[in-house]
Every structure is written in structure tokens, then in C-alpha cells.
Design a protein around this motif. Structure first.
Motif, PDB file in Angstrom:
ATOM      1  N   TRP A 180      -1.502  -3.160  -5.214  1.00 46.17           N
ATOM      2  CA  TRP A 180      -1.115  -3.941  -3.671  1.00 46.17           C
ATOM      3  C   TRP A 180      -1.259  -4.965  -3.163  1.00 46.17           C
ATOM      4  O   TRP A 180      -2.498  -4.888  -3.296  1.00 46.17           O
ATOM      5  CB  TRP A 180      -0.670  -3.271  -2.890  1.00 46.17           C
ATOM      6  CG  TRP A 180      -1.534  -2.963  -1.433  1.00 46.17           C
ATOM      7  CD1 TRP A 180      -2.262  -2.465  -1.938  1.00 46.17           C
ATOM      8  CD2 TRP A 180      -2.052  -3.683  -0.337  1.00 46.17           C
ATOM      9  NE1 TRP A 180      -3.867  -1.925  -0.524  1.00 46.17           N
ATOM     10  CE2 TRP A 180      -3.743  -3.206   0.148  1.00 46.17           C
ATOM     11  CE3 TRP A 180      -0.991  -4.400   0.471  1.00 46.17           C
ATOM     12  CZ2 TRP A 180      -3.241  -3.805   1.538  1.00 46.17           C
ATOM     13  CZ3 TRP A 180      -1.766  -4.859   1.616  1.00 46.17           C
ATOM     14  CH2 TRP A 180      -2.721  -4.479   1.965  1.00 46.17           C
ATOM     15  N   SER A 181      -0.466  -5.913  -2.525  1.00 48.83           N
ATOM     16  CA  SER A 181      -0.969  -7.610  -1.998  1.00 48.83           C
ATOM     17  C   SER A 181      -0.141  -7.223  -0.616  1.00 48.83           C
ATOM     18  O   SER A 181       1.017  -7.484  -1.117  1.00 48.83           O
ATOM     19  CB  SER A 181      -1.107  -8.598  -3.078  1.00 48.83           C
ATOM     20  OG  SER A 181       0.571  -8.496  -3.605  1.00 48.83           O
ATOM     21  N   GLY A 182      -0.992  -8.040  -0.129  1.00 47.91           N
ATOM     22  CA  GLY A 182      -0.485  -8.376   1.609  1.00 47.91           C
ATOM     23  C   GLY A 182      -0.618  -8.205   2.237  1.00 47.91           C
ATOM     24  O   GLY A 182      -2.280  -9.020   2.265  1.00 47.91           O
ATOM     25  N   ASP A 183      -0.468  -8.827   3.652  1.00 49.20           N
ATOM     26  CA  ASP A 183      -0.946  -8.997   5.016  1.00 49.20           C
ATOM     27  C   ASP A 183      -1.328  -7.248   4.968  1.00 49.20           C
ATOM     28  O   ASP A 183      -1.464  -6.316   5.297  1.00 49.20           O
ATOM     29  CB  ASP A 183       0.679  -8.962   5.698  1.00 49.20           C
ATOM     30  CG  ASP A 183       1.110 -10.071   6.178  1.00 49.20           C
ATOM     31  OD1 ASP A 183       0.842 -11.440   5.391  1.00 49.20           O
ATOM     32  OD2 ASP A 183       2.220 -10.319   5.789  1.00 49.20           O
ATOM     33  N   GLU A 184      -2.966  -7.855   6.193  1.00 53.28           N
ATOM     34  CA  GLU A 184      -3.894  -7.027   6.359  1.00 53.28           C
ATOM     35  C   GLU A 184      -3.022  -5.884   7.248  1.00 53.28           C
ATOM     36  O   GLU A 184      -3.620  -4.349   7.028  1.00 53.28           O
ATOM     37  CB  GLU A 184      -4.853  -7.099   7.578  1.00 53.28           C
ATOM     38  CG  GLU A 184      -5.948  -8.433   5.906  1.00 53.28           C
ATOM     39  CD  GLU A 184      -6.410  -6.603   5.555  1.00 53.28           C
ATOM     40  OE1 GLU A 184      -6.611  -5.613   5.964  1.00 53.28           O
ATOM     41  OE2 GLU A 184      -6.767  -7.010   3.842  1.00 53.28           O
ATOM     42  N   GLU A 185      -1.728  -6.354   8.181  1.00 52.33           N
ATOM     43  CA  GLU A 185      -1.588  -6.142   9.219  1.00 52.33           C
ATOM     44  C   GLU A 185      -0.260  -4.607   8.487  1.00 52.33           C
ATOM     45  O   GLU A 185       0.002  -3.318   8.970  1.00 52.33           O
ATOM     46  CB  GLU A 185      -0.142  -6.198   9.710  1.00 52.33           C
ATOM     47  CG  GLU A 185      -0.849  -7.704  10.681  1.00 52.33           C
ATOM     48  CD  GLU A 185      -1.120  -9.051   9.624  1.00 52.33           C
ATOM     49  OE1 GLU A 185      -1.369  -8.850   8.638  1.00 52.33           O
ATOM     50  OE2 GLU A 185      -1.509  -9.792  10.825  1.00 52.33           O
TER      51      GLU A 185
END
Ligand SMILES: NC(=O)c1ccc[n+]([C@@H]2O[C@H](COP(=O)([O-])OP(=O)(O)OC[C@H]3O[C@@H](n4cnc5c(N)ncnc54)[C@H](OP(=O)(O)O)[C@@H]3O)[C@@H](O)[C@H]2O)c1
Length: 182
Positions: free
Chosen positions: A122-127
Motif C-alpha cells: 500500500w501507498s498513501g497518506d499517513e492519516e
């Protein structure tokens, strides 16, 4: 968790089944549309070229945490965006992640009996991290982080490599390991 899946085919339907078994409350939305305002997290699992259409047919996206599982095959992300995931973020302004695009839906049934959880990138926002990691584990995978949302474009492009490997060897699981595991 209250989960909505947009696209209820192999991926959306298959993950919905697994998440329901893990105790989540899942709403399934198809091309006839619906509303996701009640959901804590939304999985997008439409054909890669249909993501913009899904935003027209489905309401309630504002600020939502979204996991984009699409692959863009024989199509481009919407004009002006290097990935579907970044297009999605521009529509929701919420925490966004790319995940589940680099595993085969045809193998979901084998996850339950796996001795060790296979990896899922997965990649993406910390939130989005806690939700993405929990839904990975509840589907039967060990999440493996690939960087911020800007990495989604290379994660989408990686499907070509995965297709090539599947063509050469058949469908597969994979598992990343920390160096101290060797
Ligand atoms: N299959 C895999 O192993 C796999 C693995 C990883 C990622 N992916 C990616 O995940 C996505 C879904 O793949 P899939 O195999 O699940 O495809 P699929 O079985 O064909 O399912 C696609 C679903 O999207 C729905 N849909 C189409 N247009 C829509 C719209 N505008 N709004 C809402 N729903 C819409 C379809 O509805 P109808 O039933 O009404 O046609 C169908 O339920 C694709 O982007 C694919 O590249 C696939």
C-alpha cells in the motif's frame, strides 16, 4: 468498521465477503450508484477507466478515507493526474491510499488457510494508515508500506510487472521480510 465498496465484482465483492467475516459492516455499491456518507472507509474497485463515472454515480465522498484498488489497464488516469488514487484525493480531500491492486482476487479464498499472511503493498497518506493496515490484516494480508500518495503512480504501473510474472509462472502470493528474518 463501516465500510463501503464501490464496485462489487471480483475485488470489491471478494474483499467485502472477507471483511464481513471479520466482523465489519459492509455496504456494496455497483454501477447504479449509491451514497457513502455513512461509511468510515470506502474501497474503490471499479474498472480503472470508470473511476470518474463512479464519482458521478455515488454521493457522500467529502473528506472520506478511500482505498483505491483499481488498475489502469488500456486506459489512462483522468487527465491531469498521474494516478487514479491522486484523482480520487482531488475529489474527496480525505485520507487516500492505494492498496489491493497488486494481489489476485482469484486467490482470496486461499488466504484463510495461509500459514503466514502474504504481503500486500500500500501507498498513501499517513492519516489512512491505521484503517488500511487493519483492513489488510482482516482480509488476510500483511500490509507493506510503499511510501506516500505520490508513489501510487508507480504502484499502478507495477501491475505490468505482476501480469508478466503471472503469465510466466501462474498467479502467486508474495511476502516481504525484514533483513533480520533471514
Ligand atoms: N481481478 C483481480 O484479480 C484484480 C486484482 C487487483 C486489482 N484489480 C482491479 O480492481 C478493479 C476491479 O476489478 P474486478 O476484477 O473486481 O472487476 P469486475 O469483477 O469486473 O468488477 C467491477 C465492478 O465495478 C462495477 N462498476 C463498473 N462501473 C462502475 C461505476 N461507474 N460505478 C460503480 N461501479 C462500477 C461493475 O458493476 P457491474 O457488475 O454492474 O458491471 C462491477 O461490479 C479493476 O480496476 C481491476 O483492474 C483486479
Amino acid at each position: 468498521m463501516k465500510v463501503a465498496v464501490v464496485g462489487k465484482g471480483n475485488v470489491g465483492g471478494g474483499l467485502a465477503d472477507r471483511w464481513e467475516r471479520a466482523g465489519h459492516d459492509v455496504t456494496r455499491i455497483g454501477r447504479d450508484g449509491g451514497d457513502v456518507s455513512d461509511a468510515e472507509v470506502v474501497l474503490v474497485a471499479t474498472p480503472g477507466g470508470a473511476v470518474a463515472d463512479a464519482f458521478d454515480a455515488v454521493t457522500g465522498w467529502d473528506g472520506k478515507t478511500v482505498i483505491d484498488a483499481t488498475n489502469v489497464i488500456g486506459a489512462e488516469p483522468p487527465s491531469g493526474f498521474s494516478s487514479n488514487a491522486e484523482f480520487i484525493k482531488s475529489k474527496t480531500n480525505g485520507p487516500t491510499a492505494k492498496s489491493f491492486n497488486l494481489n489476485f482476487a482469484a486467490l482470496y479464498d486461499q488466504l484463510a488457510g495461509a500459514e503466514r499472511k502474504p504481503s500486500n503493498i500500500w501507498s498513501g497518506d499517513e492519516e489512512a494508515r491505521s484503517v488500511v493496515e487493519q483492513l489488510n490484516r482482516d482480509a488476510g494480508y500483511e500490509p507493506y508500506y510503499a511510501g506516500p500518495l505520490e508513489s501510487a503512480a508507480v504502484q499502478e504501473a507495477a501491475i505490468q510487472l505482476f501480469f508478466g510474472m503471472a503469465q510466466a509462472n501462474g498467479r502467486f502470493f508474495y511476502r516481504f521480510a525484514e533483513p533480520d528474518e533471514f
